[in-house]
Motif scaffolding. Sequence first.
Motif, short mmCIF file in Angstrom:
data_model
loop_
_atom_site.label_atom_id
_atom_site.label_comp_id
_atom_site.label_asym_id
_atom_site.label_seq_id
_atom_site.Cartn_x
_atom_site.Cartn_y
_atom_site.Cartn_z
N THR A 70 0.86 -1.18 0.00
CA THR A 70 0.00 0.00 0.00
C THR A 70 0.90 1.24 0.00
OG1 THR A 70 -0.06 0.07 2.41
CG2 THR A 70 -1.79 -1.21 1.30
N MET A 71 0.32 2.37 -0.22
CA MET A 71 1.08 3.62 -0.29
C MET A 71 1.18 4.32 1.07
SD MET A 71 1.96 4.28 -3.54
CE MET A 71 2.02 6.05 -3.68
N GLU A 72 0.69 3.70 2.13
CA GLU A 72 0.70 4.35 3.44
C GLU A 72 2.13 4.62 3.91
OE1 GLU A 72 -0.13 1.66 6.94
OE2 GLU A 72 -0.42 0.25 5.30
N MET A 73 2.28 5.67 4.66
CA MET A 73 3.56 5.99 5.27
C MET A 73 3.51 5.56 6.73
SD MET A 73 5.62 7.31 3.08
CE MET A 73 6.86 8.05 4.10
N ARG A 74 4.55 4.90 7.19
CA ARG A 74 4.66 4.50 8.58
C ARG A 74 5.90 5.17 9.15
NH1 ARG A 74 3.42 -1.98 8.80
NH2 ARG A 74 1.50 -1.94 7.61
N TYR A 75 5.76 5.79 10.28
CA TYR A 75 6.87 6.51 10.89
C TYR A 75 7.38 5.81 12.14
CZ TYR A 75 5.46 10.13 7.66
OH TYR A 75 5.14 10.83 6.52
N ASN A 76 7.01 4.53 12.32
CA ASN A 76 7.38 3.83 13.54
C ASN A 76 8.32 2.64 13.29
OD1 ASN A 76 5.65 2.09 12.28
ND2 ASN A 76 4.22 1.89 13.97
N ASN A 77 8.99 2.62 12.16
CA ASN A 77 9.94 1.54 11.83
C ASN A 77 9.28 0.16 11.91
OD1 ASN A 77 11.85 3.51 11.47
ND2 ASN A 77 12.85 3.15 13.42
N SER A 78 8.10 0.06 11.33
CA SER A 78 7.36 -1.21 11.35
C SER A 78 7.30 -1.89 9.99
CB SER A 78 5.94 -0.98 11.86
OG SER A 78 5.23 -0.13 10.96
N ARG A 79 7.82 -1.23 8.96
CA ARG A 79 7.80 -1.82 7.62
C ARG A 79 9.13 -1.50 6.94
NH1 ARG A 79 3.23 -0.30 3.19
NH2 ARG A 79 4.14 1.74 3.51
N TYR A 80 9.87 -2.57 6.58
CA TYR A 80 11.21 -2.41 6.02
C TYR A 80 11.23 -2.87 4.58
CZ TYR A 80 16.30 -2.53 5.80
OH TYR A 80 17.62 -2.30 5.47
N PHE A 81 11.60 -1.97 3.69
CA PHE A 81 11.73 -2.27 2.26
C PHE A 81 13.17 -2.69 2.01
CE2 PHE A 81 7.93 0.14 2.46
CZ PHE A 81 7.16 -0.22 1.36
N ALA A 82 13.37 -3.97 1.81
CA ALA A 82 14.71 -4.53 1.70
C ALA A 82 15.26 -4.44 0.28
CB ALA A 82 14.70 -5.99 2.14
N GLU A 83 16.56 -4.21 0.20
CA GLU A 83 17.30 -4.35 -1.05
C GLU A 83 17.97 -5.72 -0.96
OE1 GLU A 83 20.00 -1.08 -1.13
OE2 GLU A 83 18.39 0.40 -1.19
N VAL A 84 17.84 -6.50 -2.02
CA VAL A 84 18.35 -7.87 -2.01
C VAL A 84 19.39 -8.03 -3.10
CG1 VAL A 84 17.68 -10.30 -2.24
CG2 VAL A 84 16.16 -8.70 -1.09
N GLY A 85 20.52 -8.64 -2.74
CA GLY A 85 21.58 -8.88 -3.70
C GLY A 85 21.30 -10.11 -4.55
N GLY A 86 22.16 -10.37 -5.49
CA GLY A 86 22.02 -11.51 -6.39
C GLY A 86 22.04 -12.84 -5.67
N ASP A 87 22.59 -12.87 -4.46
CA ASP A 87 22.63 -14.11 -3.68
C ASP A 87 21.36 -14.30 -2.85
OD1 ASP A 87 23.00 -12.10 -1.85
OD2 ASP A 87 24.86 -12.90 -1.01
N GLY A 88 20.40 -13.40 -2.97
CA GLY A 88 19.15 -13.52 -2.23
C GLY A 88 19.19 -13.00 -0.81
N ARG A 89 20.30 -12.39 -0.41
CA ARG A 89 20.44 -11.88 0.96
C ARG A 89 20.16 -10.38 0.99
NH1 ARG A 89 22.61 -14.76 4.82
NH2 ARG A 89 23.35 -16.84 4.39
N ILE A 90 19.63 -9.94 2.11
CA ILE A 90 19.32 -8.53 2.30
C ILE A 90 20.64 -7.77 2.49
CG2 ILE A 90 18.19 -6.86 3.81
CD1 ILE A 90 16.21 -9.17 4.52
#
Length: 81
Positions: free
Chosen positions: A55-75
């Motif tokens: 969803t487009m909601e903004m959370r300001y409480n560090n409850s949703r983390y958008f991870a970047e993942v490398g080619g090895d599948g690790r964050i």
Amino acid sequence: MPASSSKSPAAPAPVHGFVTDMAAFDAFIARRPTADEFRAAYPDVLLILPNMPTTMEMRYNNSRYFAEVGGDGRINGGRFQ
């Protein structure tokens, strides 16, 4: 002679609630965890992996983390949003 094992470091105790200790969180991410390791360590934080619909909601409480993942599948980084 036994074969050497490539065990990862001991899993940290789960951190319940949202992320408040950013230094500990940054150190955890620096270890390049898998998605499963992330979910085990931070069970109350919603992990968003690439190409997951959100969803487009903004959370300001560090409850949703958008991870970047490398080619090895690790964050290898990401951001809270």
